[in-house]
Design a protein around this motif. Structure first.
Motif, PDB file in Angstrom:
ATOM      1  N   PRO A  35      52.449  48.341  40.445  1.00 45.30           N
ATOM      2  CA  PRO A  35      52.209  47.339  41.483  1.00 45.30           C
ATOM      3  C   PRO A  35      53.307  46.274  41.553  1.00 45.30           C
ATOM      4  O   PRO A  35      53.668  45.823  42.641  1.00 45.30           O
ATOM      5  CB  PRO A  35      50.866  46.720  41.079  1.00 45.30           C
ATOM      6  CG  PRO A  35      50.192  47.779  40.285  1.00 45.30           C
ATOM      7  CD  PRO A  35      51.292  48.501  39.562  1.00 45.30           C
ATOM      8  N   LEU A  36      53.855  45.908  40.406  1.00 45.73           N
ATOM      9  CA  LEU A  36      54.948  44.939  40.389  1.00 45.73           C
ATOM     10  C   LEU A  36      56.150  45.479  41.162  1.00 45.73           C
ATOM     11  O   LEU A  36      56.747  44.782  41.982  1.00 45.73           O
ATOM     12  CB  LEU A  36      55.345  44.623  38.945  1.00 45.73           C
ATOM     13  CG  LEU A  36      56.506  43.652  38.762  1.00 45.73           C
ATOM     14  CD1 LEU A  36      56.094  42.247  39.170  1.00 45.73           C
ATOM     15  CD2 LEU A  36      56.969  43.665  37.312  1.00 45.73           C
ATOM     16  N   ARG A  37      56.490  46.722  40.923  1.00 49.85           N
ATOM     17  CA  ARG A  37      57.618  47.333  41.631  1.00 49.85           C
ATOM     18  C   ARG A  37      57.326  47.461  43.127  1.00 49.85           C
ATOM     19  O   ARG A  37      58.218  47.290  43.964  1.00 49.85           O
ATOM     20  CB  ARG A  37      57.938  48.692  41.032  1.00 49.85           C
ATOM     21  CG  ARG A  37      58.609  48.601  39.671  1.00 49.85           C
ATOM     22  CD  ARG A  37      58.883  49.998  39.139  1.00 49.85           C
ATOM     23  NE  ARG A  37      59.617  50.001  37.908  1.00 49.85           N
ATOM     24  CZ  ARG A  37      60.950  50.001  37.814  1.00 49.85           C
ATOM     25  NH1 ARG A  37      61.678  49.950  38.906  1.00 49.85           N
ATOM     26  NH2 ARG A  37      61.534  50.032  36.638  1.00 49.85           N
ATOM     27  N   LEU A  38      56.080  47.758  43.478  1.00 51.20           N
ATOM     28  CA  LEU A  38      55.727  47.845  44.896  1.00 51.20           C
ATOM     29  C   LEU A  38      55.858  46.493  45.586  1.00 51.20           C
ATOM     30  O   LEU A  38      56.307  46.421  46.740  1.00 51.20           O
ATOM     31  CB  LEU A  38      54.311  48.403  45.065  1.00 51.20           C
ATOM     32  CG  LEU A  38      54.160  49.882  44.729  1.00 51.20           C
ATOM     33  CD1 LEU A  38      52.681  50.275  44.712  1.00 51.20           C
ATOM     34  CD2 LEU A  38      54.936  50.742  45.714  1.00 51.20           C
ATOM     35  N   LEU A  39      55.482  45.418  44.902  1.00 52.51           N
ATOM     36  CA  LEU A  39      55.674  44.086  45.488  1.00 52.51           C
ATOM     37  C   LEU A  39      57.152  43.781  45.665  1.00 52.51           C
ATOM     38  O   LEU A  39      57.552  43.179  46.675  1.00 52.51           O
ATOM     39  CB  LEU A  39      55.019  43.007  44.623  1.00 52.51           C
ATOM     40  CG  LEU A  39      53.507  42.942  44.649  1.00 52.51           C
ATOM     41  CD1 LEU A  39      53.022  41.742  43.835  1.00 52.51           C
ATOM     42  CD2 LEU A  39      52.975  42.853  46.075  1.00 52.51           C
ATOM     43  N   ASP A  85      45.259  40.737  45.516  1.00 56.65           N
ATOM     44  CA  ASP A  85      44.116  40.570  46.426  1.00 56.65           C
ATOM     45  C   ASP A  85      44.454  39.605  47.555  1.00 56.65           C
ATOM     46  O   ASP A  85      44.118  39.847  48.717  1.00 56.65           O
ATOM     47  CB  ASP A  85      42.887  40.068  45.658  1.00 56.65           C
ATOM     48  CG  ASP A  85      42.297  41.102  44.718  1.00 56.65           C
ATOM     49  OD1 ASP A  85      42.593  42.308  44.884  1.00 56.65           O
ATOM     50  OD2 ASP A  85      41.547  40.701  43.803  1.00 56.65           O
ATOM     51  N   GLU A  86      45.120  38.506  47.220  1.00 51.28           N
ATOM     52  CA  GLU A  86      45.486  37.509  48.238  1.00 51.28           C
ATOM     53  C   GLU A  86      46.491  38.088  49.231  1.00 51.28           C
ATOM     54  O   GLU A  86      46.379  37.859  50.431  1.00 51.28           O
ATOM     55  CB  GLU A  86      46.054  36.244  47.578  1.00 51.28           C
ATOM     56  CG  GLU A  86      46.444  35.165  48.558  1.00 51.28           C
ATOM     57  CD  GLU A  86      45.298  34.636  49.416  1.00 51.28           C
ATOM     58  OE1 GLU A  86      45.575  34.154  50.533  1.00 51.28           O
ATOM     59  OE2 GLU A  86      44.125  34.709  48.981  1.00 51.28           O
ATOM     60  N   LEU A  87      47.456  38.831  48.745  1.00 48.49           N
ATOM     61  CA  LEU A  87      48.424  39.457  49.642  1.00 48.49           C
ATOM     62  C   LEU A  87      47.743  40.445  50.588  1.00 48.49           C
ATOM     63  O   LEU A  87      48.046  40.488  51.782  1.00 48.49           O
ATOM     64  CB  LEU A  87      49.524  40.146  48.837  1.00 48.49           C
ATOM     65  CG  LEU A  87      50.528  39.202  48.177  1.00 48.49           C
ATOM     66  CD1 LEU A  87      51.326  39.946  47.108  1.00 48.49           C
ATOM     67  CD2 LEU A  87      51.451  38.582  49.211  1.00 48.49           C
ATOM     68  N   ALA A  88      46.808  41.233  50.061  1.00 52.64           N
ATOM     69  CA  ALA A  88      46.076  42.182  50.900  1.00 52.64           C
ATOM     70  C   ALA A  88      45.250  41.440  51.949  1.00 52.64           C
ATOM     71  O   ALA A  88      45.187  41.859  53.115  1.00 52.64           O
ATOM     72  CB  ALA A  88      45.179  43.070  50.036  1.00 52.64           C
TER      73      ALA A  88
END
Length: 100
Positions: A35-39, A85-88
């Protein structure tokens, strides 16, 4: 087709290379590094969108939220998950606003 030299400077190609090498890295890295890399990739994509005139203030706010908080994973996994969650949630608002 672009020459090799120019393709290496192309931001789309750079994102592609990042995604492929990140996918390989995820095999051996801790679970939350994916998930870090996806961000990180999302932030890079927003840069491309901005360069091409395809972003807006809402999208740039997503990038700002990512950049201000991406390192939280290094010291607080629960806070990192809250960031996701906030980004989504913010992305859903952008989508909803485009439909109305």
């Amino acid at each position: 087709m672009k020459s090799t030299e120019s393709i290496l400077k192309d931001k789309h190609f750079q994102l592609l290379a990042f995604l492929i090498t990140s996918a390989r890295g995820c095999v051996d890295e801790p679970k939350l590094y994916g998930p870090l890399r996806l961000l990180d990739a999302a932030s890079r994509l927003i840069d491309i969108m901005e360069d091409e005139g395809k972003s807006n203030d809402e999208i740039l706010k997503l990038k700002e939220l990512i950049e201000e908080n991406i390192d939280v994973l290094m010291y607080d996994e629960e806070e990192f998950i809250r960031l996701l969650d906030e980004l989504a949630k913010q992305l859903a608002k952008i989508i909803k606003n485009q439909k109305t």
